[in-house]
Design a protein around this motif. Structure first.
Motif, PDB file in Angstrom:
ATOM      1  N   PRO A  24       0.806  -1.235   0.000  1.00 36.10           N
ATOM      2  CA  PRO A  24       0.000   0.000   0.000  1.00 36.10           C
ATOM      3  C   PRO A  24       0.833   1.276   0.000  1.00 36.10           C
ATOM      4  N   VAL A  25       2.033   1.227   0.565  1.00 35.33           N
ATOM      5  CA  VAL A  25       2.898   2.400   0.579  1.00 35.33           C
ATOM      6  C   VAL A  25       3.188   2.875  -0.844  1.00 35.33           C
ATOM      7  N   CYS A  26       3.349   1.926  -1.767  1.00 33.70           N
ATOM      8  CA  CYS A  26       3.687   2.268  -3.151  1.00 33.70           C
ATOM      9  C   CYS A  26       2.579   3.091  -3.797  1.00 33.70           C
ATOM     10  N   TYR A  27       1.323   2.742  -3.524  1.00 36.55           N
ATOM     11  CA  TYR A  27       0.200   3.472  -4.106  1.00 36.55           C
ATOM     12  C   TYR A  27       0.182   4.920  -3.612  1.00 36.55           C
ATOM     13  N   SER A  28       0.627   5.121  -2.373  1.00 36.62           N
ATOM     14  CA  SER A  28       0.702   6.470  -1.835  1.00 36.62           C
ATOM     15  C   SER A  28       1.924   7.212  -2.346  1.00 36.62           C
ATOM     16  N   LEU A  29       2.988   6.464  -2.634  1.00 36.60           N
ATOM     17  CA  LEU A  29       4.262   7.071  -3.012  1.00 36.60           C
ATOM     18  C   LEU A  29       4.300   7.557  -4.456  1.00 36.60           C
ATOM     19  N   ILE A  30       3.801   6.749  -5.385  1.00 33.67           N
ATOM     20  CA  ILE A  30       3.986   7.021  -6.814  1.00 33.67           C
ATOM     21  C   ILE A  30       3.493   8.411  -7.237  1.00 33.67           C
ATOM     22  N   PRO A  31       2.295   8.863  -6.832  1.00 38.79           N
ATOM     23  CA  PRO A  31       1.849  10.190  -7.307  1.00 38.79           C
ATOM     24  C   PRO A  31       2.759  11.331  -6.888  1.00 38.79           C
ATOM     25  N   HIS A  32       3.537  11.143  -5.808  1.00 39.01           N
ATOM     26  CA  HIS A  32       4.392  12.218  -5.302  1.00 39.01           C
ATOM     27  C   HIS A  32       5.849  12.066  -5.738  1.00 39.01           C
ATOM     28  N   PHE A  43       7.335  12.071  -8.549  1.00 39.62           N
ATOM     29  CA  PHE A  43       7.844  12.854  -9.676  1.00 39.62           C
ATOM     30  C   PHE A  43       7.478  14.328  -9.561  1.00 39.62           C
ATOM     31  N   THR A  44       7.219  14.789  -8.351  1.00 38.27           N
ATOM     32  CA  THR A  44       6.890  16.192  -8.162  1.00 38.27           C
ATOM     33  C   THR A  44       8.136  17.052  -8.366  1.00 38.27           C
ATOM     34  N   PRO A  45       7.977  18.241  -8.939  1.00 41.99           N
ATOM     35  CA  PRO A  45       9.127  19.124  -9.169  1.00 41.99           C
ATOM     36  C   PRO A  45       9.860  19.430  -7.872  1.00 41.99           C
ATOM     37  N   GLY A  46      11.183  19.426  -7.940  1.00 40.91           N
ATOM     38  CA  GLY A  46      12.002  19.747  -6.782  1.00 40.91           C
ATOM     39  C   GLY A  46      12.501  18.538  -6.031  1.00 40.91           C
ATOM     40  N   LEU A  47      11.927  17.369  -6.291  1.00 43.06           N
ATOM     41  CA  LEU A  47      12.367  16.177  -5.576  1.00 43.06           C
ATOM     42  C   LEU A  47      13.713  15.696  -6.103  1.00 43.06           C
ATOM     43  N   PHE A  48      13.900  15.796  -7.415  1.00 47.76           N
ATOM     44  CA  PHE A  48      15.173  15.460  -8.042  1.00 47.76           C
ATOM     45  C   PHE A  48      15.706  16.719  -8.724  1.00 47.76           C
ATOM     46  N   THR A  99      -0.677   3.939 -12.957  1.00 50.06           N
ATOM     47  CA  THR A  99       0.455   4.862 -13.007  1.00 50.06           C
ATOM     48  C   THR A  99       0.490   5.603 -14.332  1.00 50.06           C
ATOM     49  N   VAL A 100       0.290   4.874 -15.422  1.00 48.46           N
ATOM     50  CA  VAL A 100       0.270   5.496 -16.746  1.00 48.46           C
ATOM     51  C   VAL A 100      -0.863   6.509 -16.837  1.00 48.46           C
ATOM     52  N   ASP A 101      -2.003   6.186 -16.216  1.00 46.79           N
ATOM     53  CA  ASP A 101      -3.158   7.090 -16.259  1.00 46.79           C
ATOM     54  C   ASP A 101      -2.896   8.421 -15.549  1.00 46.79           C
ATOM     55  N   LEU A 102      -1.865   8.473 -14.716  1.00 46.69           N
ATOM     56  CA  LEU A 102      -1.534   9.739 -14.059  1.00 46.69           C
ATOM     57  C   LEU A 102      -1.026  10.771 -15.059  1.00 46.69           C
ATOM     58  N   ALA A 103      -0.585  10.300 -16.232  1.00 47.52           N
ATOM     59  CA  ALA A 103      -0.105  11.188 -17.306  1.00 47.52           C
ATOM     60  C   ALA A 103       0.976  12.138 -16.805  1.00 47.52           C
ATOM     61  N   ILE A 104       1.990  11.579 -16.137  1.00 46.91           N
ATOM     62  CA  ILE A 104       3.104  12.374 -15.630  1.00 46.91           C
ATOM     63  C   ILE A 104       4.014  12.747 -16.802  1.00 46.91           C
ATOM     64  N   PRO A 105       4.224  14.022 -17.087  1.00 46.93           N
ATOM     65  CA  PRO A 105       4.931  14.432 -18.312  1.00 46.93           C
ATOM     66  C   PRO A 105       6.328  13.842 -18.453  1.00 46.93           C
ATOM     67  N   ARG A 106       7.073  13.737 -17.347  1.00 48.85           N
ATOM     68  CA  ARG A 106       8.469  13.298 -17.438  1.00 48.85           C
ATOM     69  C   ARG A 106       8.640  11.795 -17.252  1.00 48.85           C
ATOM     70  N   ASN A 159       6.101   9.914   3.185  1.00 51.31           N
ATOM     71  CA  ASN A 159       6.674  11.223   3.478  1.00 51.31           C
ATOM     72  C   ASN A 159       8.155  11.115   3.836  1.00 51.31           C
ATOM     73  N   ALA A 160       8.506  10.060   4.587  1.00 50.99           N
ATOM     74  CA  ALA A 160       9.908   9.861   4.964  1.00 50.99           C
ATOM     75  C   ALA A 160      10.772   9.577   3.742  1.00 50.99           C
ATOM     76  N   ILE A 161      10.264   8.744   2.827  1.00 44.51           N
ATOM     77  CA  ILE A 161      11.005   8.436   1.596  1.00 44.51           C
ATOM     78  C   ILE A 161      11.216   9.691   0.772  1.00 44.51           C
ATOM     79  N   LEU A 162      10.166  10.487   0.614  1.00 46.01           N
ATOM     80  CA  LEU A 162      10.267  11.710  -0.185  1.00 46.01           C
ATOM     81  C   LEU A 162      11.221  12.719   0.451  1.00 46.01           C
ATOM     82  N   ALA A 163      11.215  12.812   1.773  1.00 42.15           N
ATOM     83  CA  ALA A 163      12.100  13.756   2.462  1.00 42.15           C
ATOM     84  C   ALA A 163      13.567  13.390   2.239  1.00 42.15           C
ATOM     85  N   ILE A 164      13.870  12.089   2.302  1.00 47.60           N
ATOM     86  CA  ILE A 164      15.252  11.645   2.088  1.00 47.60           C
ATOM     87  C   ILE A 164      15.668  11.880   0.639  1.00 47.60           C
ATOM     88  N   LEU A 165      14.796  11.545  -0.314  1.00 48.38           N
ATOM     89  CA  LEU A 165      15.120  11.743  -1.728  1.00 48.38           C
ATOM     90  C   LEU A 165      15.351  13.224  -2.042  1.00 48.38           C
TER      91      LEU A 165
END
Length: 431
Positions: free
Chosen positions: A142-150, A152-157, A184-191, A345-351
């Motif tokens: 379940p963590v993955c479903y919460s993680l994927i939408p966030h 590729f947000t700008p500023g993370l990489f 995931t594909v349906d999210l239409a993430i540009p990058r 949130n912890a994964i995103l903060a570290i990345l």
């Protein structure tokens, strides 16, 4: 509007003849639209079998023609091959084709040459992209479903990289992985360049730049045998380590925030020592609190030491530690799921800290392979304070180890050493 799809072997003369007929229809009929799919000859048989099987059609030759029912939905209406398409064009539109055999062969050759050129250009384009490869292990967690939408947000990489996301789960079904890929594909993430799914562990972590492991993120009560669970996790990561070597490119703040009546984000620099899945120790010597409603206040950015703001030392020694050890298990027991939001949130903060210019004064807790820092035995993966600078992490050697902290670190180290030795024994027996 009439929308037709024409598919066939790129070198097939009858596909060429059907293509010419479709062009004539499209030029003369404003509401007629055709979509062409030239398939490489070597791929045609499998493509045709897979397409017909997925829709429930029966067809065995090139070309394949069907009409999309765009106004009513549904799977489309199969016309058949060239003869069927020609009959449809004559009956409905009174248009026919008089292409001779020589012209059919010439167009077929041109189709084949064009398709090969397009494929070469696509291979070149993909090579020039050089995407950032991110792998997620146990992707059906379940963590993955919460993680994927966030993710590729700008500023993370840093920069604006192109991403290839690889979703791996060796215990889940192929169908569930496919569904996760579709979402995931349906999210239409540009990058997001591509999404791949993997159930074969032997091919794991190919060209990986980042690997996110969710294998030990299980709900409370998921396993009946805690030691057996730890042995399984150790065995997993032992195998993963070998694969990474081969294939890859070479919550404490919540409790403090509630006590001080501030937001969790207002608490920083809390250090977690030890074994996060077992014995661990919370160190507040560097912890700061922002926007605390006390006697002393300051402008934005003003902070005070947490230890100076908490006067209830008994709470720190008793209730605080008890709440920390129970917090994750309490959430999991209520939802029967892993603590997806806080873990995400912890994964995103570290990345974000790892890939961007983070303040070197910011302290993070990271499980690293000890080389003897702070008297921790070398070779243990131990949570300790680190900071990030220019894409690299380093252990904070300026943290003070008091006598009380030394006792706790030794206890955590002893537990980890025992777990490591037991896991090594299990792996040796299984070999």
């Amino acid at each position: 509007m009439a929308k037709f799809v024409l598919a066939g072997k790129a070198d097939c003369p009858y596909y060429a003849k059907a293509e010419l007929l479709a062009d004539v229809l499209q030029r003369n009929l404003p509401d007629f639209h055709i979509h062409k799919i030239p398939v490489p000859p070597d791929d045609w048989k499998k493509w045709l079998e897979d397409t017909c099987a997925s829709i429930g059609w029966k067809h065995s030759s090139s070309p394949l023609v069907w009409r999309e029912l765009i106004d009513r939905g549904g799977k489309g209406m199969l016309l058949g091959g060239f003869s069927d398409f020609l009959e449809h064009a004559q009956g409905y539109y009174n248009i026919t084709s008089d292409m001779n055999s020589d012209l059919m062969l010439k167009i077929a050759e041109e189709n084949q040459a064009t398709k090969e050129l397009c494929m070469e250009e696509e291979v070149h384009r993909l090579k020039s992209l050089r995407p950032l490869h991110i792998w997620i292990s146990s992707a059906l967690n379940p963590v993955c479903y919460s993680l994927i939408p966030h993710l590729f947000t700008p500023g993370l990489f840093s920069g604006l990289p192109i991403f290839s996301l690889h979703l791996m789960d060796t215990s889940g079904s192929e169908e569930m992985l496919q569904a996760l890929k579709m979402e995931t594909v349906d999210l239409a993430i540009p990058r997001l360049h591509e999404v791949t799914i993997h159930s074969d562990q032997m091919l794991a972590f190919q060209e990986a730049h980042f690997i996110i492991f969710l294998d030990d993120q299980q709900p409370a009560g998921e396993y009946n045998d805690e030691q057996n669970d730890k042995d399984q996790v150790a065995e997993h990561f032992h195998r993963y380590g070998q694969l990474i070597e081969t294939n890859a490119q070479k919550d404490a703040r919540t409790q403090l925030a509630q006590k001080l009546s501030v937001k969790t984000s207002d608490i920083t620099n809390v250090i977690v020592w030890g074994n996060i899945s077992g014995s661990f120790h919370i160190d507040l010597q560097r912890a700061k609190v922002f926007r605390y409603d006390g006697a002393i206040r300051g402008p934005d950015g003003f902070s005070q030491h947490v230890m100076e703001m908490i006067y209830d030392w008994k709470w720190l020694k008793t209730d605080f530690r008890s709440l920390l050890h129970k917090h994750r298990a309490t959430i999991s027991s209520k939802t029967n799921k892993a603590t997806a939001i806080s873990t995400t949130n912890a994964i995103l903060a570290i990345l974000k800290a790892w890939n961007n210019a983070e303040s070197p004064e910011e302290v993070f807790s990271l499980g690293v392979l000890s080389t003897g820092q702070f008297g921790i035995p070398a070779g243990l993966v131990f949570s300790m304070p680190v900071s990030f600078t220019d894409g690299h992490w380093s252990v904070r050697s300026d943290v003070i180890v008091t006598d009380e902290l030394r006792v706790n670190l030794d206890a955590c180290a002893d537990e980890l050493r025992m777990e490591r030795d037991m896991a090594a024994k299990t792996l040796k027996n299984d070999a």
